[in-house]
Design an enzyme around this catalytic site. Sequence first.
Site, short mmCIF file in Angstrom:
data_model
loop_
_atom_site.label_atom_id
_atom_site.label_comp_id
_atom_site.label_asym_id
_atom_site.label_seq_id
_atom_site.Cartn_x
_atom_site.Cartn_y
_atom_site.Cartn_z
CG ASP A 126 -29.94 -74.86 -76.89
OD1 ASP A 126 -29.59 -73.75 -77.32
OD2 ASP A 126 -29.55 -75.31 -75.81
CB CYS A 180 -38.12 -53.34 -73.82
SG CYS A 180 -37.68 -55.08 -74.00
CB CYS A 236 -29.00 -66.30 -63.64
SG CYS A 236 -29.52 -64.72 -62.93
CB CYS A 243 -39.39 -59.43 -67.86
SG CYS A 243 -40.14 -58.97 -69.45
#
Length: 314
Positions: A126, A180, A236, A243
Site C-alpha cells: 500500500d 460489473c 466506509c 456489491c
Amino acid sequence: MAGIKDEVVRRAQAEGFDLVGVCAAEAPATWPQYAEWVAKGFHGEMTYLAKSLDLRKDLEGLLPGARSVLAFALNYNQPNPPVNGVPRIARYALGRDYHKVLRSKLKRIGTWLEERETCRWRVCVDSAPILEREFAHRAGLGWFGKNSMLINSQRGSWFLIGLLLTSLSLEPDRPAIGGCGRCRACIDACPTGCIVFEDGRWQIEARRCISYLTIEKKGDIDPELKGLVGDWTFGCDVCQEVCPFNQPRQSQPLRAVPTREPGFLATRVWPTLERLRVIQPEEWDVLTQGSPVRRAGLEGLRRNARTNLENGQA
C-alpha cells in the site's frame, strides 16, 4: 521455475493468504489514467500521490532488475453492523494495522525465497509508490469494479493486497477476467456520489468519498458533505456491502466468508462517540496503538465523532 512457483503458493497458503498469483514486472499500463486522475485533482489533499507520480511509472526505483511480481490477497471480512452511539469503522481497520500484518507474512516468504533461490526481493504493501491493483489484476487476483475495487469473481472484494517484487523470473498467471455488466448498485448506494463516469471509465472522486473525508481530509468537512458522512467514523464500506459479488450464495461458498486472520479481528474496545469527540491525547495514543485508525489523527477522530453525533448517532 514452475516448481518454485508451486512452492510459493504453498508457502502463501501456510501464511493464511487466500489468493496468490504472478505477473511480469513490466511497466503498468494504467499509469496514464492514474496521471490524468491526479491532474484533475481527484486525489484531493493526498499530495503524496502527486509527488510519487513518476515513481509509479515502472518498478526500477523499487527493485532494480525486478523480473516478477508476486501478488497476494488476504481476506478481512467480518460483521460490522451500525450501532448508535458507537464509532463505526470500516472492516479493514477493525483489527491490527494491515500494513504490519501483511508485511510480516510477506517478509517471511521473501526470506524463504532468497534462501531457496538466492534472489533479491522487496515487499510492497500500500504505502510504496506502485499501482498495486494493476499488478494484482495481471497476476489473476481480480478485475476492476466500477467502484475501483479489485473484485474476484469467486471471493468478492473483501481482501487486502500485498506484493513481493523479485529478481526471479517466474511463470506468469493469466490476468483476471470479469466485469460489473449493467450493475450500478455501488453507484446508486454511495451516499456522496463519489463514483463518477469520466473519460470513458468509472472513477473515484476522492474529495467526495467518505473514506477520504474521515481519514485523509484535514480540517472541517464541507457542509454539503458533512451530513452525508452519516455514522461512519473511519472509512466506509457501503460500495462493498451492496456489491453482488460480496453477497453469500450457495453456488459460491467462498464469497463473503469471515476472515481467518486473527490480526484482523475486532478486539479493540472503542469509547462512545460522546467520549471520542473530546478524547485527550494520552487516551488517543493508547487507544490507537497498532490500529489503522491512527491515520486519522487525534483531531480527525474528534471531528468525525462530532460529525456522527450531529448526524443523529447519539
